[in-house]
Scaffold this motif. Structure first.
Motif, short mmCIF file in Angstrom:
data_model
loop_
_atom_site.label_atom_id
_atom_site.label_comp_id
_atom_site.label_asym_id
_atom_site.label_seq_id
_atom_site.Cartn_x
_atom_site.Cartn_y
_atom_site.Cartn_z
N PHE A 166 70.32 9.81 121.70
CA PHE A 166 69.36 8.96 120.99
C PHE A 166 70.07 8.02 120.01
O PHE A 166 69.81 6.81 119.99
CB PHE A 166 68.35 9.84 120.25
N LEU A 167 71.00 8.56 119.21
CA LEU A 167 71.72 7.74 118.24
C LEU A 167 72.61 6.72 118.93
O LEU A 167 72.77 5.59 118.46
CB LEU A 167 72.54 8.63 117.31
N GLN A 168 73.20 7.13 120.05
CA GLN A 168 74.04 6.19 120.80
C GLN A 168 73.22 5.02 121.33
O GLN A 168 73.68 3.87 121.30
CB GLN A 168 74.72 6.91 121.97
N ASP A 169 72.01 5.31 121.77
CA ASP A 169 71.17 4.24 122.33
C ASP A 169 70.68 3.28 121.26
O ASP A 169 70.63 2.07 121.49
CB ASP A 169 69.96 4.85 123.06
N ILE A 170 70.34 3.79 120.08
CA ILE A 170 69.73 2.92 119.06
C ILE A 170 70.76 2.34 118.09
O ILE A 170 70.51 1.28 117.49
CB ILE A 170 68.64 3.66 118.27
N LYS A 171 71.91 3.01 117.93
CA LYS A 171 72.88 2.54 116.93
C LYS A 171 74.28 2.32 117.49
O LYS A 171 75.10 1.68 116.82
CB LYS A 171 72.95 3.52 115.75
N GLY A 172 74.58 2.85 118.66
CA GLY A 172 75.90 2.65 119.23
C GLY A 172 76.90 3.72 118.79
O GLY A 172 76.67 4.47 117.82
N LYS A 173 78.03 3.76 119.49
CA LYS A 173 79.04 4.78 119.23
C LYS A 173 79.81 4.55 117.94
O LYS A 173 80.45 5.46 117.42
CB LYS A 173 80.02 4.85 120.40
N GLU A 174 79.79 3.32 117.43
CA GLU A 174 80.54 3.03 116.22
C GLU A 174 79.78 3.38 114.96
O GLU A 174 80.32 3.28 113.86
CB GLU A 174 80.91 1.53 116.20
N ASN A 175 78.54 3.82 115.10
CA ASN A 175 77.74 4.18 113.94
C ASN A 175 78.28 5.46 113.29
O ASN A 175 78.73 6.38 113.98
CB ASN A 175 76.28 4.38 114.37
N GLU A 176 78.24 5.52 111.95
CA GLU A 176 78.78 6.67 111.24
C GLU A 176 78.02 7.95 111.55
O GLU A 176 78.61 9.02 111.67
CB GLU A 176 78.75 6.40 109.72
N GLU A 177 76.71 7.85 111.69
CA GLU A 177 75.92 9.05 111.98
C GLU A 177 76.24 9.60 113.36
O GLU A 177 76.28 10.80 113.58
CB GLU A 177 74.43 8.71 111.85
N TYR A 178 76.49 8.68 114.32
CA TYR A 178 76.89 9.14 115.66
C TYR A 178 78.24 9.85 115.58
O TYR A 178 78.45 10.88 116.23
CB TYR A 178 76.97 7.95 116.61
N LYS A 179 79.15 9.32 114.77
CA LYS A 179 80.47 9.94 114.65
C LYS A 179 80.38 11.32 114.00
O LYS A 179 81.24 12.17 114.23
CB LYS A 179 81.39 9.03 113.82
N VAL A 180 79.35 11.54 113.17
CA VAL A 180 79.16 12.85 112.55
C VAL A 180 78.61 13.84 113.57
O VAL A 180 79.04 15.00 113.65
CB VAL A 180 78.22 12.74 111.33
#
Length: 681
Positions: free
Chosen positions: A60-74
């Motif tokens: 979900f986070l990858q789709d809406i914010k991308g892999k470079e987003n900090e929350e996705y990295k967490v």
């Protein structure tokens, strides 16, 4: 969440363990070891659900914010963490480690619990390295060593682990004894036993603890009923206690069968209770006095092993193998096993699953914070997008109206521009047609009345006229047409740019290219004048036909010469031009014949003409007639001699100019319309 698993299972322990102790060791369906399997299965199911939840959140986070987003990295590392926990849960087992001084009977105790003589035992220093007994679904047991992945025969255990063998491994080596589950209930319940060499033969206790003890659930100190608790044993467990928080320790006073004939056996037993209880409560502080007393057992591992081996084989026990009060010591051994099972199961649930549960709780808590924050951000973004959408709809509605107005305005401008271009091209083309004679006169190519030469001459003349007219019209029209197109385009761009924002206006200006419009003027003179037929036959200017053509015109002349009827003369062939070398007298005769014929034709038609001719002849006389005739012949001869290729070319060009001008006037409207259409496009 999963953090409640340990609490639930611990409460379940408290309610079921007492029933197991009351019912005795043989109550297998309610065995405390079952709780470990249940906790393991339940924890696995929970963490599989957590894995699905984390995976879905990551996607979900990858789709809406991308892999470079900090929350996705967490969140992304959570996947590997949960997978690692699941993998470790699948490998987790209940581990019990046996320690004690040399020859205290550690291996015999394990053999008695396994109901089989697996580990080597005997007097003196027997076990030289660490031995781990674990279960397998295979039907036959085998050995695994650190230095090789190849299974070895169980019979080689004496050569590899015995201190008396020359092939023995190092003291810190580990031999894994993989034994069939169906031969031992404890192994089937995921219990692993670790036997150790005597702690009094090596000073390297720290490495032993780090390597083999940190993941142990229960420690069993096997002592000797003939001796009291030694400082060596105390030092070892002090080191264990410094690395582990409140380790679970059982103390077995082995070889208690030797006390049957001792008079002060009771006092010795109390002495062991006192010293061991003091060690657990006051020194290690791992239990209170009552709990510590329940962790101390007086047994005979040798008697328990003999009894169980013969019981399983259904053979009678040899006389003298068991001492007096054997049942009391065997009962103590069974009580130890029951208490041991309760303790190891509870400890494993708390130590192994508690850690995983806490990590799972932290992962879920962190994930919850991220998803709540994401939900808040998405809600705010949704609200912002709603307002932006409303503003955009209003802007689009305004732009639609403005564009409709702009479209009508620009259509009118384009129509005006097209009309101006059409008029201008028509005017210029008519002006160029009026000056066509000058353009034809500029054509300089050798002329000859021969058909082949004439065909080439016409073709080149057509090209010359087409190129010249096109060039002249383009020179006179292109700049003005280009200026009008550019002005109209600029007006359209300025009006459109007024409706756009700054960024969009800049993009529009960058996207627009300069006006490179070039109009095409195709006249196709060759096809237009393809039916042109020249008449360059010699004609005397004072000839009857010439005079009649001059005064009467072509049609009336043909009507007169035809006797007032529809007379269609035979077409003149240009190839029959008279040769300059022909006989002069022949031409004079032809002239006279022509005059005579003409008069012969005319005279019968008009009586008045005959009367007039007679009057002229009577008044002037023959001399005058002869003089006039002579002058007439001289003029004819002059004109005939001056009829050269140049004269023919002048007459050809004159005829061509007249013909081409008439044809070009026919396409003026079409050409101007074509040019205006190009401008409109």
């Amino acid at each position: 969440m999963s953090g409640n698993v340990v609490t639930d299972l611990t409460q379940s322990f408290n309610s079921n363990t007492s029933r197991s102790l009351e019912n005795g060791h043989n109550s297998l369906p309610n065995s405390p070891l079952k709780f470990f399997a249940r906790a393991k299965s339940r924890s696995n199911d929970i963490f599989k659900g957590i894995l699905d939840f984390v995976s879905e959140a990551e996607t979900f986070l990858q789709d809406i914010k991308g892999k470079e987003n900090e929350e996705y990295k967490v969140i992304h590392p959570f996947l590997e963490m949960v997978k690692g926990i699941i993998e470790k849960l699948n490998r987790d087992h209940m581990k019990v480690v046996f320690f004690g001084r040399t020859s205290n009977g550690k291996s015999t105790v394990i053999n008695a619990m396994l109901r089989n003589s697996i580990l080597p035992s005997g007097i003196g220093h027997t076990t030289h390295c660490f031995l781990q007994v674990e279960g397998t679904e295979a039907s036959e047991g085998f050995l695994l060593t650190d230095d090789s992945e190849d299974p070895k025969s169980i019979s080689s255990i004496k050569q590899l682990a015995s201190a008396l063998s020359t092939m023995k491994l190092k003291e810190n080596s580990l031999i894994r004894i993989v034994w069939p589950n169906d031969k031992c209930r404890l192994l089937k319940e995921d219990v692993v036993f670790v036997d150790s060499p005597g702690i009094d033969i090596t000073p390297d206790l720290d490495s032993w603890i780090d390597q083999f003890c940190l993941d142990a659930d229960v420690f069993v100190l096997v002592g000797n009923a003939e001796s009291t608790l030694m400082q060596t044993e105390k030092n070892f467990f002090h080191k264990v206690s410094s690395r582990l928080s409140k380790p679970n320790i059982f103390i077995l006073q082995n070889r208690w069968d030797l006390s049957v004939d001792e008079e002060d056996a009771y006092e010795v037993k109390e002495q062991h209770y006192t010293r061991n209880t003091h060690f657990l409560t006051d020194e290690l502080k791992v239990a209170d006095k009552q709990e510590a007393k329940n962790r101390i057992f007086f047994i005979s591992a040798k008697e328990a092993l003999i009894s169980r081996l013969h019981e399983d084989s259904k053979k009678s026990i040899p006389t003298g193998s068991l001492q007096k009060k054997f049942a009391e010591r065997l009962s103590a051994f069974e009580n130890f096993e029951t208490a041991f099972e309760v303790c190891i199961s509870r400890s494993a649930v708390q130590t192994k699953f508690q850690t995983h549960s806490e990590r799972g709780k932290k992962i879920i808590a962190d994930l919850k914070k991220i998803m709540m924050r994401t939900h808040t951000d998405c809600s705010k973004a949704c609200e912002d997008q709603f307002h932006k959408r409303k503003e955009t709809i209003d802007e689009l509605s305004y732009l639609d109206k403005q564009l409709d107005l702009l479209t009508e305005e620009m259509k009118q401008k384009i129509e005006n521009t097209v009309e101006k271009v059409e008029k201008h091209v028509s005017f210029v083309l008519n002006e160029e047609i009026k000056q066509l004679s000058a353009l034809v006169d500029d054509f300089c190519t050798s002329f000859h009345p021969d058909n082949l030469v004439m065909s080439v001459y016409k073709k080149e003349l057509h090209n010359h006229i087409e190129e010249g007219l096109g060039r002249n019209v383009q020179q006179r029209c292109s700049s003005e047409v280009h200026q009008q197109v550019e002005n109209t385009q600029k007006e359209i761009t300025d009006r459109l740019a007024a409706l756009l924002k700054d960024e969009e206006r800049a993009q529009l200006n960058n996207a627009l290219s300069p006006c490179n419009f070039e109009m095409s003027y195709k006249l196709d003179c060759r096809n237009l004048c393809s039916e042109f037929e020249e008449d360059i036959q010699f004609r005397f200017s004072l000839g009857i036909s010439s005079l009649m053509h001059r005064f009467l015109g072509t049609k009336r002349m043909k009507h007169t010469l035809g006797g007032g009827q529809n007379y269609i003369p035979r077409p003149v062939n240009s190839s029959t031009v008279m040769s300059h070398e022909s006989d002069l007298y022949q031409h004079i005769n032809e002239v006279l014949m022509s005059v005579t014929t003409s008069y012969a034709i005319i005279t019968p038609r008009s009586t008045m003409g005959g009367i007039v001719a007679g009057l002229v002849l009577k008044v002037t006389g023959w001399k005058v007639v002869v003089a006039v005739g002579s002058l007439y012949c001289v003029l004819y001869l002059y004109e005939w001699l001056s009829w050269t290729n140049k004269s023919m070319e002048r007459r050809f060009k004159s005829q061509f100019v007249e013909y081409a001008a008439s044809k070009l006037r026919l396409i003026v409207d079409m050409t101007s319309f074509n040019c205006s259409h190009q401008v409109q496009q």
